[in-house]
Design an enzyme around this catalytic site. Sequence first.
Site, PDB file in Angstrom:
ATOM      1  CB  SER A 143      -8.554  -5.173  -3.608  1.00 29.88           C
ATOM      2  OG  SER A 143      -9.231  -3.960  -3.835  1.00 29.88           O
ATOM      3  CG  LEU A 194       9.325 -17.318  -3.546  1.00 29.97           C
ATOM      4  CD1 LEU A 194       9.063 -17.260  -2.044  1.00 29.97           C
ATOM      5  CD2 LEU A 194       9.879 -15.958  -4.000  1.00 29.97           C
ATOM      6  CD1 TRP A 205       7.484   6.431  -2.224  1.00 35.08           C
ATOM      7  CD2 TRP A 205       7.102   6.926  -4.385  1.00 35.08           C
ATOM      8  NE1 TRP A 205       8.703   6.469  -2.875  1.00 35.08           N
ATOM      9  CE2 TRP A 205       8.496   6.768  -4.196  1.00 35.08           C
ATOM     10  CE3 TRP A 205       6.626   7.232  -5.656  1.00 35.08           C
ATOM     11  CZ2 TRP A 205       9.412   6.919  -5.241  1.00 35.08           C
ATOM     12  CZ3 TRP A 205       7.534   7.388  -6.695  1.00 35.08           C
ATOM     13  CH2 TRP A 205       8.909   7.233  -6.482  1.00 35.08           C
ATOM     14  CG  HIS A 219       0.091   2.505  -9.329  1.00 34.40           C
ATOM     15  ND1 HIS A 219      -0.175   2.079  -8.047  1.00 34.40           N
ATOM     16  CD2 HIS A 219      -0.967   3.292  -9.680  1.00 34.40           C
ATOM     17  CE1 HIS A 219      -1.345   2.575  -7.643  1.00 34.40           C
ATOM     18  NE2 HIS A 219      -1.838   3.320  -8.625  1.00 34.40           N
ATOM     19  CD1 TRP A 235     -12.635  -4.897  -9.797  1.00 31.57           C
ATOM     20  CD2 TRP A 235     -11.887  -4.122 -11.763  1.00 31.57           C
ATOM     21  NE1 TRP A 235     -11.969  -5.921 -10.432  1.00 31.57           N
ATOM     22  CE2 TRP A 235     -11.507  -5.474 -11.634  1.00 31.57           C
ATOM     23  CE3 TRP A 235     -11.533  -3.433 -12.930  1.00 31.57           C
ATOM     24  CZ2 TRP A 235     -10.779  -6.158 -12.611  1.00 31.57           C
ATOM     25  CZ3 TRP A 235     -10.811  -4.099 -13.904  1.00 31.57           C
ATOM     26  CH2 TRP A 235     -10.444  -5.438 -13.745  1.00 31.57           C
ATOM     27  CD  GLU A 290       1.997 -13.078  15.781  1.00 36.26           C
ATOM     28  OE1 GLU A 290       1.984 -11.894  16.158  1.00 36.26           O
ATOM     29  OE2 GLU A 290       1.500 -14.010  16.441  1.00 36.26           O
ATOM     30  CD  GLU A 319     -13.520  -4.932  -2.223  1.00 39.46           C
ATOM     31  OE1 GLU A 319     -12.336  -5.269  -2.017  1.00 39.46           O
ATOM     32  OE2 GLU A 319     -14.463  -5.743  -2.249  1.00 39.46           O
ATOM     33  CG  ASP A 336      -2.068   0.961   1.107  1.00 35.63           C
ATOM     34  OD1 ASP A 336      -2.396   1.378  -0.031  1.00 35.63           O
ATOM     35  OD2 ASP A 336      -2.641   1.330   2.153  1.00 35.63           O
ATOM     36  N   GLY A 337       0.314   2.339  -0.535  1.00 38.96           N
ATOM     37  CA  GLY A 337       0.959   3.646  -0.438  1.00 38.96           C
ATOM     38  C   GLY A 337       1.616   4.149  -1.720  1.00 38.96           C
TER      39      GLY A 337
HETATM   40  C1  IPE Z   1      -5.446  -2.709  -0.507  1.00 35.71           C
HETATM   41  O1  IPE Z   1      -5.104  -1.370  -0.611  1.00 35.71           O
HETATM   42  C2  IPE Z   1      -5.360  -3.382  -1.841  1.00 35.71           C
HETATM   43  C3  IPE Z   1      -4.019  -3.574  -2.373  1.00 35.71           C
HETATM   44  C4  IPE Z   1      -2.908  -3.281  -1.752  1.00 35.71           C
HETATM   45  C5  IPE Z   1      -3.961  -4.184  -3.663  1.00 35.71           C
HETATM   46  P1  IPE Z   1      -6.188  -0.226  -0.824  1.00 35.71           P
HETATM   47  O2  IPE Z   1      -5.422   1.049  -0.939  1.00 35.71           O
HETATM   48  O3  IPE Z   1      -7.085  -0.573  -1.952  1.00 35.71           O
HETATM   49  O4  IPE Z   1      -7.015  -0.287   0.526  1.00 35.71           O
HETATM   50  P2  IPE Z   1      -7.909   0.808   1.243  1.00 35.71           P
HETATM   51  O5  IPE Z   1      -8.873   1.325   0.225  1.00 35.71           O
HETATM   52  O6  IPE Z   1      -6.978   1.890   1.707  1.00 35.71           O
HETATM   53  O7  IPE Z   1      -8.542   0.090   2.385  1.00 35.71           O
HETATM   54  C1  IPE Z   2      -1.267   0.353  -3.467  1.00 31.70           C
HETATM   55  O1  IPE Z   2      -1.108   1.718  -3.455  1.00 31.70           O
HETATM   56  C2  IPE Z   2      -1.502  -0.209  -4.852  1.00 31.70           C
HETATM   57  C3  IPE Z   2      -2.877  -0.653  -5.098  1.00 31.70           C
HETATM   58  C4  IPE Z   2      -3.851  -0.648  -4.238  1.00 31.70           C
HETATM   59  C5  IPE Z   2      -3.160  -1.165  -6.415  1.00 31.70           C
HETATM   60  P1  IPE Z   2      -2.338   2.716  -3.493  1.00 31.70           P
HETATM   61  O2  IPE Z   2      -2.666   3.000  -4.924  1.00 31.70           O
HETATM   62  O3  IPE Z   2      -3.459   2.209  -2.677  1.00 31.70           O
HETATM   63  O4  IPE Z   2      -1.701   4.008  -2.840  1.00 31.70           O
HETATM   64  P2  IPE Z   2      -2.377   4.962  -1.768  1.00 31.70           P
HETATM   65  O5  IPE Z   2      -2.850   4.085  -0.661  1.00 31.70           O
HETATM   66  O6  IPE Z   2      -3.496   5.676  -2.458  1.00 31.70           O
HETATM   67  O7  IPE Z   2      -1.273   5.873  -1.345  1.00 31.70           O
HETATM   68 MG    MG Z   3      -4.026   2.400  -0.734  1.00 30.81          MG
END
Ligand code: IPE
Ligand code: IPE
Ligand code: MG
Length: 253
Positions: free
Chosen positions: A73, A139, A33, A45, A77, A215, A75, A28-29
């Site tokens: 995920s 792996l 970033w 990305h 979409w 964990e 969601e 995430d993030g």
């Molecule tokens: C979770 O991250 C899905 C992935 C890392 C692929 P999201 O950024 O979609 O989750 P929320 O919306 O912050 O919960």
């Molecule tokens: C994770 O990063 C990648 C996916 C969910 C596909 P985000 O795109 O959710 O980045 P933030 O959370 O908006 O920073």
């Molecule tokens: Mg995110």
Amino acid sequence: MSRLSAGNADPALEWPGSMPRHVAIIMDGNGRWAKRRMLPRSAGHSQGVEAVRRAVSAALEFGIEYLTLYSFSSENWNRPKQEVGYLLDLLRRFANRDVAQLHAQGVRIRIIGERLSLAPDIVSLIEHSENLTRNNSALTLVVAFNYGARDELTRAVQAIARQIGDGTLNPRDVTPAMIEQHLDTRGIPDPDLVIRTSGEQRLSNFLLWQSAYSEFVFIDQAWPDFDRELFAAALRQFMARDRRFGGLAAPVS
Ligand code: IPE
Ligand code: IPE
Ligand code: MG
């Protein structure tokens, strides 16, 4: 084997406990970033793909058996069409560019998530990646793509209900083990450790069933900054935990 070294690159690093068999990461993030650097989210990305490469190399080096990466995920979409398109293209490019190298490194690829509704070219790439690498054993890289745990559980319940409906299954024979056989993760051990980057502390519909006794380690850094050292630090946190699975802690010997 309870003490493993992190490999030749850093002989000083001694592990304080057993390596988890299965590490799952919520990557995430990426967007934040990029935003911090005044860049479009897509730049986050694409840097995220570099972090994926680092994570896979480190997992190979550390001797982790299963690495699961949450990449898209069910969601996701809901994001703007342009961002969704970019993420799908990144997956296509990853499958075209990286799979041959992963195969050469002995990585077995498994994709979890709903695939019937995906574009046919993506389904072909998924099937090709899995088929090419099916006999590898260094792996297992599990990529969660179009994955949502509620969707996965719903599909499992539908499959089980169909067997009950056509009389081939007695409801009394529905067991946790049988449910597991109907999940996308069948045959994969539950994650010992779930890592989430970027400071959020939630599962976001990831491996709800499988993470019952995992964990959790939450890392403040965004996914594009993830590297071998952050990975090793999360593993050391895991190794300091006392896992009890509802029982009692093992007596100190
Ligand atoms: C979770 O991250 C899905 C992935 C890392 C692929 P999201 O950024 O979609 O989750 P929320 O919306 O912050 O919960
Ligand atoms: C994770 O990063 C990648 C996916 C969910 C596909 P985000 O795109 O959710 O980045 P933030 O959370 O908006 O920073
Ligand atoms: Mg995110």
